[in-house]
Design a protein around this motif. Sequence first.
Motif, PDB file in Angstrom:
ATOM      1  N   LEU A 148      57.820  23.570  24.321  1.00 36.62           N
ATOM      2  CA  LEU A 148      57.435  22.427  25.146  1.00 36.62           C
ATOM      3  C   LEU A 148      58.623  21.665  25.752  1.00 36.62           C
ATOM      4  O   LEU A 148      58.547  21.231  26.909  1.00 36.62           O
ATOM      5  CB  LEU A 148      56.547  21.475  24.329  1.00 36.62           C
TER       6      LEU A 148
ATOM      7  N   TRP B   4      54.327  24.373  21.023  1.00 38.52           N
ATOM      8  CA  TRP B   4      55.170  23.406  20.302  1.00 38.52           C
ATOM      9  C   TRP B   4      56.652  23.781  20.445  1.00 38.52           C
ATOM     10  O   TRP B   4      57.487  22.938  20.771  1.00 38.52           O
ATOM     11  CB  TRP B   4      54.781  23.363  18.832  1.00 38.52           C
ATOM     12  N   ARG B   5      56.956  25.051  20.215  1.00 38.09           N
ATOM     13  CA  ARG B   5      58.348  25.498  20.218  1.00 38.09           C
ATOM     14  C   ARG B   5      58.986  25.334  21.596  1.00 38.09           C
ATOM     15  O   ARG B   5      60.122  24.880  21.719  1.00 38.09           O
ATOM     16  CB  ARG B   5      58.412  26.970  19.799  1.00 38.09           C
TER      17      ARG B   5
ATOM     18  N   ALA C  65      46.998  19.509  20.076  1.00 38.28           N
ATOM     19  CA  ALA C  65      46.463  20.817  19.675  1.00 38.28           C
ATOM     20  C   ALA C  65      44.943  20.747  19.499  1.00 38.28           C
ATOM     21  O   ALA C  65      44.225  21.662  19.893  1.00 38.28           O
ATOM     22  CB  ALA C  65      47.142  21.276  18.389  1.00 38.28           C
TER      23      ALA C  65
ATOM     24  N   LEU D   1      49.446  27.967  20.239  1.00 38.95           N
ATOM     25  CA  LEU D   1      49.737  26.576  19.889  1.00 38.95           C
ATOM     26  C   LEU D   1      51.145  26.447  19.310  1.00 38.95           C
ATOM     27  O   LEU D   1      51.872  25.496  19.629  1.00 38.95           O
ATOM     28  CB  LEU D   1      48.702  26.062  18.875  1.00 38.95           C
ATOM     29  N   VAL D   2      51.541  27.408  18.485  1.00 39.05           N
ATOM     30  CA  VAL D   2      52.890  27.354  17.898  1.00 39.05           C
ATOM     31  C   VAL D   2      53.947  27.547  18.988  1.00 39.05           C
ATOM     32  O   VAL D   2      54.968  26.858  19.017  1.00 39.05           O
ATOM     33  CB  VAL D   2      53.043  28.423  16.788  1.00 39.05           C
TER      34      VAL D   2
ATOM     35  N   PHE E 286      51.530  16.038  18.626  1.00 45.75           N
ATOM     36  CA  PHE E 286      51.179  17.432  18.883  1.00 45.75           C
ATOM     37  C   PHE E 286      49.890  17.824  18.156  1.00 45.75           C
ATOM     38  O   PHE E 286      49.113  18.632  18.674  1.00 45.75           O
ATOM     39  CB  PHE E 286      52.314  18.375  18.485  1.00 45.75           C
ATOM     40  N   ALA E 287      49.689  17.261  16.972  1.00 51.59           N
ATOM     41  CA  ALA E 287      48.443  17.558  16.252  1.00 51.59           C
ATOM     42  C   ALA E 287      47.239  17.115  17.088  1.00 51.59           C
ATOM     43  O   ALA E 287      46.229  17.828  17.187  1.00 51.59           O
ATOM     44  CB  ALA E 287      48.445  16.862  14.902  1.00 51.59           C
TER      45      ALA E 287
ATOM     46  N   ARG F 137      55.374  15.291  15.946  1.00 54.37           N
ATOM     47  CA  ARG F 137      54.390  16.234  15.400  1.00 54.37           C
ATOM     48  C   ARG F 137      52.988  15.633  15.329  1.00 54.37           C
ATOM     49  O   ARG F 137      51.987  16.341  15.432  1.00 54.37           O
ATOM     50  CB  ARG F 137      54.842  16.716  14.016  1.00 54.37           C
TER      51      ARG F 137
ATOM     52  N   GLN G 170      54.037  14.372  26.539  1.00 50.56           N
ATOM     53  CA  GLN G 170      55.358  13.722  26.582  1.00 50.56           C
ATOM     54  C   GLN G 170      55.886  13.480  25.170  1.00 50.56           C
ATOM     55  O   GLN G 170      57.043  13.754  24.872  1.00 50.56           O
ATOM     56  CB  GLN G 170      55.271  12.395  27.322  1.00 50.56           C
ATOM     57  N   ARG G 171      55.001  12.943  24.317  1.00 51.55           N
ATOM     58  CA  ARG G 171      55.426  12.654  22.944  1.00 51.55           C
ATOM     59  C   ARG G 171      55.774  13.950  22.210  1.00 51.55           C
ATOM     60  O   ARG G 171      56.750  13.999  21.468  1.00 51.55           O
ATOM     61  CB  ARG G 171      54.319  11.921  22.179  1.00 51.55           C
ATOM     62  N   SER G 172      54.985  14.964  22.433  1.00 53.62           N
ATOM     63  CA  SER G 172      55.220  16.245  21.759  1.00 53.62           C
ATOM     64  C   SER G 172      56.529  16.864  22.232  1.00 53.62           C
ATOM     65  O   SER G 172      57.259  17.475  21.446  1.00 53.62           O
ATOM     66  CB  SER G 172      54.072  17.216  22.033  1.00 53.62           C
ATOM     67  N   GLN G 173      56.829  16.687  23.512  1.00 51.51           N
ATOM     68  CA  GLN G 173      58.077  17.216  24.039  1.00 51.51           C
ATOM     69  C   GLN G 173      59.266  16.634  23.301  1.00 51.51           C
ATOM     70  O   GLN G 173      60.314  17.250  23.192  1.00 51.51           O
ATOM     71  CB  GLN G 173      58.218  16.854  25.525  1.00 51.51           C
ATOM     72  N   ARG G 174      59.087  15.420  22.815  1.00 53.18           N
ATOM     73  CA  ARG G 174      60.185  14.734  22.135  1.00 53.18           C
ATOM     74  C   ARG G 174      60.122  14.934  20.629  1.00 53.18           C
ATOM     75  O   ARG G 174      60.758  14.203  19.875  1.00 53.18           O
ATOM     76  CB  ARG G 174      60.162  13.250  22.505  1.00 53.18           C
ATOM     77  N   GLY G 175      59.340  15.899  20.195  1.00 54.26           N
ATOM     78  CA  GLY G 175      59.358  16.263  18.781  1.00 54.26           C
ATOM     79  C   GLY G 175      58.380  15.519  17.904  1.00 54.26           C
ATOM     80  O   GLY G 175      58.473  15.576  16.680  1.00 54.26           O
TER      81      GLY G 175
END
Lengths: 267, 182
Positions: free
Chosen positions: B57, B54-55, B21, B50-51, B17-18, B14, B7-12
């Motif tokens: 998500l 991120w892009r 990942a 993984l990239v 996302f780390a 990083r 959820q947090r990664s979806q909102r940008g």
Amino acid sequence: MTKQRDFEHLLREWTDVGDERLPDRYLRAALHQIESTRQRGAWSAPWEGLIMRLQPAASILAVATVVILAIGAYLAFSANNIGGPPALTPEPSRTITAADLATIVLADTEAPEGMRHDDTVNGVPALIRPFNGVTDEDSAAALTQAGFVEGRYAEFSGDPGALLSWAALFETVEDAERSLALYETEIEADKGYGLGAGTDADIGDEGAYFEGDSVLNAGGTGPVGPTVHTRVYLWRIGPLVLAAGSYGDFSADDLRAVAEEMNARAH
Amino acid sequence: MERYLVQRSQRGDRHAFAELAAAIGDRLYGVAHRIMRDPEVAGDMAQQTLVKIWRDLPTLRDIDRFDAWSYRLLVNACRDEMRRQRGSRNHLQLVDQDSPIPDVSLSIADRDQLDRGFRHLSPEHRTVIILQYYLDYSTAEISTMLDVPVGTVRSRLHYAKRVLRAALEADARPAIDGGRSA
């Protein structure tokens, strides 16, 4: 010998080579790459498919709107020429035109700190944009709003979440009041944002502030999305309906500042 | 926890996302290693995926489908890489002999034969084998993940298993067919 073995079991055994670790260099390289990799627009994603499906309807409505406006203008002109009474529609503080929406809605260069501009859209698709979870019934109600003249929205996203700056202009104050009620219902209802009754926002001629957790695409026909903290200012100035909404960590103060800026530009 | 990170990664975010990942990297690598049979290429595939995760998500609408969605990105990356490699002549290696491969009841000869048989499979056939036998996805789940009919998944499994079985049986009858299996 092999034939006698459980082949399925053998395949599972063959694929089970134990736990493996991704070497650190690949993980570090991936994280380095994402520093310069922009995410696809978070806010716009749920709507793209819908807007694509609505393109034919939008074209028809756009033509119909032009015809209705032309007939209205002709009748008004005729009435004035024969000395009929002037319209009693209350006037906003200034006459807002479709062209003004570009200066009221945030421009693509006005992304708040930590955000980037994702998209700006004009016309009929703007009517559906404030909906969360769109059914056929919702889209029919949004797209057939009486007296619609023009709409525009800009959306931004980034570390603090997502932001929508939205406005729709109607022919009359009555049309705008009906539109305001439609969007209020969407924000309050469980099948929409589920934020319940808003509080007086003390902005515009009438308006409210809503805040709470929303399930993205709740009540819609597509898959339900994540739950996000949502804030919305929805208000009206004469025949103009405006909204400033945010998802995520975009602060209440920052959203209020956006709403006040849009409000000031509309006066 | 992983759901929260998604959820947090979806909102940008990083930082989130780390963490995400780091949590999923090993799983992606494990699948890629099994499909590609090469640890270096598998690392590249996991990194690329993984990239992409991120892009893309923010376009994932149902967080509960994150695992299947991310595996789909991975197997698509593996498929593209295998096609690229085949275009420049196949240089796929056997599974890395230095990798820690516990030898349970499967003999080294069997494993080698299965590896050889697997190398002859297309990306699509390798993928269904790994998704079913390593990740334990059902044919229906694989069908959804790969966006192909269930019947197609079944036929790919059937064909892939026939090839792998033939590879094992070739090993079992070297005296009959002239030792072709080596």
